[in-house]
Scaffold this motif. Structure first.
Motif, PDB file in Angstrom:
ATOM      1  N   UNK A 170      52.632  41.778  32.201  1.00  0.00           N
ATOM      2  CA  UNK A 170      53.972  41.896  31.624  1.00  0.00           C
ATOM      3  C   UNK A 170      55.076  41.477  32.576  1.00  0.00           C
ATOM      4  N   UNK A 171      54.716  41.225  33.833  1.00  0.00           N
ATOM      5  CA  UNK A 171      55.716  40.742  34.790  1.00  0.00           C
ATOM      6  C   UNK A 171      55.861  39.239  34.633  1.00  0.00           C
ATOM      7  N   UNK A 172      56.944  38.704  35.156  1.00  0.00           N
ATOM      8  CA  UNK A 172      57.122  37.268  35.103  1.00  0.00           C
ATOM      9  C   UNK A 172      57.704  36.791  36.421  1.00  0.00           C
ATOM     10  N   UNK A 173      57.086  35.785  37.005  1.00  0.00           N
ATOM     11  CA  UNK A 173      57.593  35.245  38.269  1.00  0.00           C
ATOM     12  C   UNK A 173      57.751  33.740  38.128  1.00  0.00           C
ATOM     13  N   UNK A 174      58.927  33.247  38.387  1.00  0.00           N
ATOM     14  CA  UNK A 174      59.143  31.808  38.275  1.00  0.00           C
ATOM     15  C   UNK A 174      60.031  31.315  39.400  1.00  0.00           C
ATOM     16  N   UNK A 175      59.638  30.200  39.982  1.00  0.00           N
ATOM     17  CA  UNK A 175      60.386  29.582  41.082  1.00  0.00           C
ATOM     18  C   UNK A 175      60.874  30.646  42.064  1.00  0.00           C
ATOM     19  N   UNK A 176      59.911  31.289  42.704  1.00  0.00           N
ATOM     20  CA  UNK A 176      60.331  32.313  43.647  1.00  0.00           C
ATOM     21  C   UNK A 176      59.319  32.421  44.779  1.00  0.00           C
ATOM     22  N   UNK A 227      52.857  31.062  55.198  1.00  0.00           N
ATOM     23  CA  UNK A 227      54.161  31.106  54.539  1.00  0.00           C
ATOM     24  C   UNK A 227      54.042  32.090  53.362  1.00  0.00           C
ATOM     25  N   UNK A 228      55.127  32.753  52.962  1.00  0.00           N
ATOM     26  CA  UNK A 228      55.034  33.609  51.772  1.00  0.00           C
ATOM     27  C   UNK A 228      54.555  32.805  50.548  1.00  0.00           C
ATOM     28  N   UNK A 229      53.994  33.499  49.581  1.00  0.00           N
ATOM     29  CA  UNK A 229      53.502  32.828  48.378  1.00  0.00           C
ATOM     30  C   UNK A 229      54.671  32.263  47.576  1.00  0.00           C
ATOM     31  N   UNK A 230      54.409  31.138  46.930  1.00  0.00           N
ATOM     32  CA  UNK A 230      55.475  30.488  46.174  1.00  0.00           C
ATOM     33  C   UNK A 230      55.015  30.232  44.743  1.00  0.00           C
ATOM     34  N   UNK A 231      55.901  30.512  43.801  1.00  0.00           N
ATOM     35  CA  UNK A 231      55.582  30.306  42.392  1.00  0.00           C
ATOM     36  C   UNK A 231      56.416  29.170  41.818  1.00  0.00           C
ATOM     37  N   UNK A 232      55.806  28.396  40.938  1.00  0.00           N
ATOM     38  CA  UNK A 232      56.498  27.268  40.323  1.00  0.00           C
ATOM     39  C   UNK A 232      57.267  27.665  39.067  1.00  0.00           C
ATOM     40  N   UNK A 233      57.868  26.668  38.451  1.00  0.00           N
ATOM     41  CA  UNK A 233      58.714  26.918  37.289  1.00  0.00           C
ATOM     42  C   UNK A 233      57.929  27.363  36.065  1.00  0.00           C
ATOM     43  N   UNK A 234      56.711  26.845  35.947  1.00  0.00           N
ATOM     44  CA  UNK A 234      56.004  27.085  34.697  1.00  0.00           C
ATOM     45  C   UNK A 234      54.745  27.917  34.866  1.00  0.00           C
ATOM     46  N   UNK A 235      54.689  28.679  35.951  1.00  0.00           N
ATOM     47  CA  UNK A 235      53.475  29.456  36.157  1.00  0.00           C
ATOM     48  C   UNK A 235      53.486  30.695  35.286  1.00  0.00           C
ATOM     49  N   UNK A 236      52.291  31.203  35.028  1.00  0.00           N
ATOM     50  CA  UNK A 236      52.149  32.450  34.275  1.00  0.00           C
ATOM     51  C   UNK A 236      51.251  33.332  35.113  1.00  0.00           C
ATOM     52  N   UNK A 237      51.740  34.486  35.485  1.00  0.00           N
ATOM     53  CA  UNK A 237      50.969  35.334  36.375  1.00  0.00           C
ATOM     54  C   UNK A 237      50.878  36.729  35.775  1.00  0.00           C
ATOM     55  N   UNK A 267      49.865  31.082  49.330  1.00  0.00           N
ATOM     56  CA  UNK A 267      49.444  30.532  48.034  1.00  0.00           C
ATOM     57  C   UNK A 267      50.593  29.765  47.387  1.00  0.00           C
ATOM     58  N   UNK A 268      50.236  28.744  46.613  1.00  0.00           N
ATOM     59  CA  UNK A 268      51.220  28.075  45.774  1.00  0.00           C
ATOM     60  C   UNK A 268      50.665  28.103  44.357  1.00  0.00           C
ATOM     61  N   UNK A 269      51.343  28.796  43.478  1.00  0.00           N
ATOM     62  CA  UNK A 269      50.840  28.969  42.113  1.00  0.00           C
ATOM     63  C   UNK A 269      51.765  28.239  41.144  1.00  0.00           C
ATOM     64  N   UNK A 270      51.212  27.221  40.494  1.00  0.00           N
ATOM     65  CA  UNK A 270      51.987  26.477  39.491  1.00  0.00           C
ATOM     66  C   UNK A 270      51.380  26.692  38.108  1.00  0.00           C
ATOM     67  N   UNK A 284      46.971  26.739  43.030  1.00  0.00           N
ATOM     68  CA  UNK A 284      46.635  26.662  41.611  1.00  0.00           C
ATOM     69  C   UNK A 284      47.608  25.665  40.990  1.00  0.00           C
ATOM     70  N   UNK A 285      47.100  24.514  40.585  1.00  0.00           N
ATOM     71  CA  UNK A 285      47.980  23.457  40.095  1.00  0.00           C
ATOM     72  C   UNK A 285      48.482  23.771  38.687  1.00  0.00           C
ATOM     73  N   UNK A 286      49.508  23.052  38.294  1.00  0.00           N
ATOM     74  CA  UNK A 286      50.087  23.229  36.975  1.00  0.00           C
ATOM     75  C   UNK A 286      49.021  22.979  35.912  1.00  0.00           C
ATOM     76  N   UNK A 287      49.077  23.747  34.843  1.00  0.00           N
ATOM     77  CA  UNK A 287      48.155  23.632  33.706  1.00  0.00           C
ATOM     78  C   UNK A 287      46.720  24.032  34.031  1.00  0.00           C
ATOM     79  N   UNK A 288      46.471  24.528  35.216  1.00  0.00           N
ATOM     80  CA  UNK A 288      45.148  25.105  35.483  1.00  0.00           C
ATOM     81  C   UNK A 288      45.173  26.546  34.980  1.00  0.00           C
ATOM     82  N   UNK A 289      44.033  27.019  34.506  1.00  0.00           N
ATOM     83  CA  UNK A 289      43.948  28.402  34.038  1.00  0.00           C
ATOM     84  C   UNK A 289      42.826  29.104  34.795  1.00  0.00           C
TER      85      UNK A 289
END
Lengths: 425, 373
Positions: free
Chosen positions: A290-296, B281-291, B300-303, B317-322
């Motif tokens: 239920x959390x959401x993380x984006x560009x962070x 480096x701290x973990x980084x999340x992309x614009x379209x990731x779902x976590x 980690x870099x999660x896209x 984890x590249x974009x569109x990977x599940x």
């Protein structure tokens, strides 16, 4: 003692008053940056990566946290048998003890320290910039030019040039003009506050400057102009790459946000040029259902139940359910309750923000406390360790400390304001 | 606990972790996103005040030595005592290959004799928990025990699970009256944690005596055989315990860490768990990731999309990977459009674009180190 070719002296005593509440209890170089670092990590890592293994750190303002953080320098591989990191606070002498009265005076008071390593060159650094730089190349340049002094320069946007020390150079990089913060800059080559000197030469100027009455004992204002006047061989070492002075709230926020760009303007992933720091011993961070993380950016030890967008979160941060953090920096161990919104803000270390709060809401707030009249450029800054009670609303352009929160609480007791809060909730 | 030393055996030969222990000893198996099993064992000892730890190694101890270095991260780089890594060696009496735990202990007798502490804690390396030994030592002294065995009672465990362990039975006072190694029909649900406390002098005597008689099995030939002549007690541990005895249990316990209560027990119960610092480096999340419901380490870099996962340091984890219900170890890269479910990926694995890899919850797929699929 064996002699060292070049040792570094890192000026870390500045108060950083433009950072307001963020530097109330700690020196600017110790301010957290980029999710797991502190500002000084960049300079210290640059030293160790450049092969400089002796660094004197000159401290003066609120050094407690900084001293503890640096310790024996082990995170930066600066715990050495010969050299390593040494913390150099001002100390009492036979006649009288005195504070560091300026950047040059700080080095002057530590001439004995530098002498003990018999270096040929001294690298002068400051602990408030975010950048990656190979000082060994600058030293090569210095030797090649047979310079007495080399200043690292970067080209800055013309409109900002007036904020820096501006240099004019000939084609061979020799400096013929230097002006500190000129009103009408005629060059955009700005001094980065990074100098390499021949130690014997610098020593001579430091001693002379000390005897001059009315001198500010400052590198930019006194030493550099004096050397130039006497025609010393001074060269500008051009630096290209990311470099950011994080001395203001606005620039500190911007530099953090720069890390979120893709690709980031400052590459921290380069295994050959790691930025080291003291790592907290925390498990990986957790992002809940239920959390959401984006560009962070999120660090180990954090727990996220809410939404985090375009923000930098440090270690040990918790974000409650239904809360939203946007365009913000949340420093180590801050706790954010449920259903709280934080926008465009910097939340200090160990801050606790209750449920149903709104920090940085559109309406422009105003902090009337005169000693906090720091330019926050539309951001909201919450000082270290504050407890923000549930339901609090803090507008933009506010730097909050305990007194500010108390004044908010007082206001909240007035009935009309109370009614308005009810409405909002 | 200053007067106690620790001995860790890093290869529990009956622990089968297939691919995961092919290139490393059991103690070096990565666990919980940024740790290795040994981190918990060492941290527990250090948090108990133990400052002298000897590590018995046999198989593939390189990755272990690399991880431990000087022991600095556990505060074990001490002038007096500290961390001792004790690999096997060839001598006139020994082939360099240990013939059981007793033989291994015999080979480090000079180290044990030289140590000045009165008590010894011996620990295996397939049990992960956050405890200090203070209570157990207190119990040991109070009962005037010769040997104290730490155990955990797990009434809900299935017979199949129980039969992978050493089970004990205790009387009202806690004295052990029966002990069976991997019995096919378990009579007890008290699982030995392979952690023992005894006086160093007694250990020296028991090891010398056993070796002289050609006996090499610590449990079968010392503990079980001497149950009547020695006062052997069981100390009940009641906290959270992770038993890593098979790929299935490794997988299940890793997934259990997604529950905040288990994490609290494992990371904040008695003390801090230390590990090697990697300066990621701290973990980084992309614009379209779902976590969702995942543990993510630094670097980690999660896209793409991750659900119910444990990501170790430096995973991409590249974009569109599940990726679902999976454990992805250090520096593994999952490229775009790949689909992973119920898998354990060892270090440095690359899953190329569009590849699908699906295991079962009860039988996860294990992909070995440096595999490219």
């Amino acid at each position: 003692m064996r002699s060292k070719e070049c040792i570094a002296m890192l000026l870390a005593g500045g108060q950083g008053s433009r950072l307001g509440v963020l530097t109330r209890n700690l020196a600017k170089p110790a301010v957290p940056f980029g999710g797991k670092y502190r500002i000084i990590d960049f300079t210290l890592s640059n030293c160790t990566n450049s092969g400089i293994d002796t660094v004197g750190v000159l401290t003066q303002y609120r050094p407690l946290k900084l001293n503890t953080y640096i310790g024996i320098g082990q995170p930066w591989d600066l715990d050495r048998m010969n050299g390593g990191v040494a913390i150099l606070p001002p100390y009492a002498k036979q006649q009288v003890g005195e504070w560091y009265s300026g950047t040059a005076n700080a080095i002057y008071q530590n001439i004995e320290f530098v002498n003990s390593y018999h270096p040929k060159y001294v690298l002068i650094l400051s602990g408030d910039h975010i950048y990656k730089m190979d000082y060994s190349r600058m030293l090569e340049f210095h030797k090649e030019k047979k310079a007495g002094c080399t200043i690292a320069v970067i080209e800055v946007p013309w409109k900002e040039a007036g904020r820096f020390g501006i240099l004019n150079t000939r084609e061979d990089s020799r400096i013929y003009d230097f002006r500190e913060k000129p009103k009408k800059p005629d060059s955009n080559k700005a001094s980065m506050g990074i100098y390499i000197f021949d130690w014997e030469l610098l020593k001579q100027y430091l001693i002379e400057d000390q005897e001059l009455e009315g001198s500010d004992n400052d590198f930019g204002k006194n030493i550099i102009p004096n050397m130039l006047k006497r025609g010393e061989a001074m060269y500008a070492y051009p630096f290209k790459g990311y470099w950011k002075d994080v001395g203001t709230i606005q620039s500190l926020w911007e530099a953090n946000m720069d890390l979120l760009e893709d690709p980031p303007r400052l590459d921290l992933y380069d295994k050959k040029w790691r930025i080291y720091g003291r790592n907290p011993a925390e498990p990986p961070h957790y992002v809940a259902l239920g959390a959401s993380v984006r560009r962070c950016i999120i660090t180990e030890g954090s727990v996220i139940y809410g939404t985090v967008i375009h923000s930098v979160l440090f270690s040990g941060v918790s974000v409650g359910k239904d809360s939203v953090i946007r365009d913000s920096i949340v420093m180590p161990n801050a706790r954010v309750g449920r259903n709280t919104v934080i926008e465009h803000a910097i939340v200090g270390e160990e801050v606790v923000i209750g449920d149903n709060c709104h920090i940085g809401y559109e309406e422009t707030g105003e902090n009337k406390l005169s000693y906090l009249k720091v330019d926050v450029s539309g951001l909201t800054v919450i000082g270290e360790g504050l407890e923000v009670p549930p339901g609090t609303r803090i507008g933009r352009n506010v730097m909050a400390d305990a007194d500010y929160l108390a004044s908010l609480a007082q206001k909240a007791q007035k009935p009309d304001h109370f009614a308005r809060r009810e409405e909002i909730l | 606990m200053r007067d106690t030393m620790g001995i860790v055996t890093t290869d529990d030969e009956d622990v089968s972790l297939k691919e995961l222990t092919r290139a490393r000893s059991a103690a070096a198996v990565p666990f919980a996103g940024r740790y290795r099993i040994i981190d918990f064992i060492l941290s527990n000892m250090v948090n108990s005040g133990i400052q002298n730890v000897g590590l018995l190694t046999q198989n593939n101890y390189h990755s272990l030595m690399d991880h431990l270095d000087s022991g600095k991260q556990w505060d074990l780089d001490r002038k007096k005592d500290g961390l001792f890594i004790l690999p096997p060696y060839v001598s006139r009496e020994s082939t360099g290959w240990f013939n059981g735990k007793v033989d291994a202990l015999h080979s480090i007798m000079p180290y044990i004799r030289r140590s000045s502490q009165k008590y010894v804690v011996i620990s295996g390396s397939c049990m992960v928990c956050n405890l200090t030994y203070d209570d157990a030592l207190e119990f040991h002294k109070k009962n005037k025990a010769d040997i104290t065995v730490l155990y955990k009672e797990e009434k809900e465990a299935s017979p199949a699970e129980l039969s992978r362990h050493t089970l004990i039975q205790t009387d009202e006072d806690g004295r052990i009256w029966d002990m069976e190694v991997m019995p096919s029909s378990p009579k007890s649900s008290k699982i030995s944690m392979r952690m023992y406390i005894l006086e160093k002098n007694l250990l020296e005597y028991l090891v010398e005596e056993s070796v002289a008689r050609g006996q090499h099995d610590f449990i079968k030939e010392i503990l079980i055989r001497k149950m009547d002549t020695l006062r052997i007690f069981g100390f009940p541990y009641t906290g959270y315990l992770v038993k890593i005895d098979s790929i299935q249990s490794y997988f299940r316990h890793s997934m259990e860490l997604l529950d905040p209560e288990n994490r609290e027990e494992l990371f904040h119960h008695c003390g801090i768990i230390y590990t090697k610092i990697k300066d990621e480096v701290p973990a980084k999340y992309g614009d379209r990731c779902k976590v969702s419901n995942s543990l993510v380490a630094d670097g980690c870099i999660v896209e793409g999309e991750i659900e119910n996962c444990v990501l170790f340091r430096g995973v991409r984890i590249a974009q569109d990977a599940v990726v679902r219900n999976s454990i992805i170890m250090q520096n593994t890269e999952i490229q775009g459009n790949a689909f992973i479910e119920n898998a354990i990926m060892d270090k440095d694995v690359i899953i190329r674009r569009g590849k699908r890899l699906i295991g079962q919850e009860t039988y996860p797929v294990v992909v070995g180190k440096k595999a490219i699929i």
